[in-house]
Design a protein around this motif. Structure first.
Motif, PDB file in Angstrom:
ATOM      1  N   GLU A  34      -4.379 -14.572 -19.695  1.00 28.10           N
ATOM      2  CA  GLU A  34      -5.320 -15.682 -19.690  1.00 28.10           C
ATOM      3  C   GLU A  34      -5.950 -15.827 -21.071  1.00 28.10           C
ATOM      4  OE1 GLU A  34      -8.104 -16.994 -16.273  1.00 28.10           O
ATOM      5  OE2 GLU A  34      -9.291 -15.678 -17.582  1.00 28.10           O
ATOM      6  N   GLY A  35      -5.728 -16.974 -21.703  1.00 29.48           N
ATOM      7  CA  GLY A  35      -6.305 -17.241 -23.006  1.00 29.48           C
ATOM      8  C   GLY A  35      -5.635 -16.528 -24.163  1.00 29.48           C
ATOM      9  N   ALA A  36      -4.461 -15.964 -23.948  1.00 27.46           N
ATOM     10  CA  ALA A  36      -3.783 -15.213 -25.014  1.00 27.46           C
ATOM     11  C   ALA A  36      -2.270 -15.319 -24.861  1.00 27.46           C
ATOM     12  CB  ALA A  36      -4.203 -13.751 -24.980  1.00 27.46           C
ATOM     13  N   ALA A  37      -1.589 -15.254 -25.994  1.00 28.00           N
ATOM     14  CA  ALA A  37      -0.126 -15.257 -25.974  1.00 28.00           C
ATOM     15  C   ALA A  37       0.406 -14.667 -27.272  1.00 28.00           C
ATOM     16  CB  ALA A  37       0.414 -16.671 -25.793  1.00 28.00           C
ATOM     17  N   THR A  38       1.570 -14.042 -27.163  1.00 28.18           N
ATOM     18  CA  THR A  38       2.260 -13.478 -28.322  1.00 28.18           C
ATOM     19  C   THR A  38       3.692 -13.975 -28.321  1.00 28.18           C
ATOM     20  OG1 THR A  38       0.881 -11.481 -28.241  1.00 28.18           O
ATOM     21  CG2 THR A  38       2.949 -11.336 -29.473  1.00 28.18           C
TER      22      THR A  38
END
Length: 124
Positions: free
Chosen positions: A35-39
């Motif tokens: 949630e609210g993050a990605a790589t």
């Protein structure tokens, strides 16, 4: 069945990834979402390089933009960027693996602020 935020982010990412021809065509890999993050990752290939022999800035920007997209859509609500900017600190070269990490910093209704970092050296 109630999904955890991470499960919801993973489902939203899968739904987005399948038709995301641009990110796939450029050679990106969706490494992680929450949630609210990605790589996302990208190995710099010869066709990503400019006339100076370094990764074209537009490729780095595209990687950062895709990481942002997966982070801001992680709640399964369709969102797009309103404004962004980028600062290039050091070049990447053929064979380098770029890792873009997007992190939500603030969210207020339909507006949010995200930081995306794409270091040119491996992240520990």
């Amino acid at each position: 069945m109630t999904l955890t935020p991470k499960e919801r982010a993973a489902r939203a990412a899968q739904a987005m990834w399948s038709p995301d021809r641009a990110s796939q065509w450029l050679g990106m890999e969706l490494a992680e979402v929450d949630e609210g993050a990605a790589t996302l990752r990208l190995t710099v290939e010869p066709h990503h390089c400019n006339g100076h022999g370094m990764c074209h800035g537009g490729i780095t920007f595209a990687l950062a933009d895709s990481a942002f997209a997966f982070a801001c859509n992680s709640r399964n609500a369709a969102t797009v960027a309103q404004q962004n900017n980028i600062t290039y600190v050091a070049p990447a070269r053929e064979g380098d693996t770029l890792t873009a990490r997007a992190q939500e910093r603030a969210l207020n209704g339909r507006s949010g602020a995200y930081d995306v970092q794409v270091p040119t050296r491996p992240v520990p």
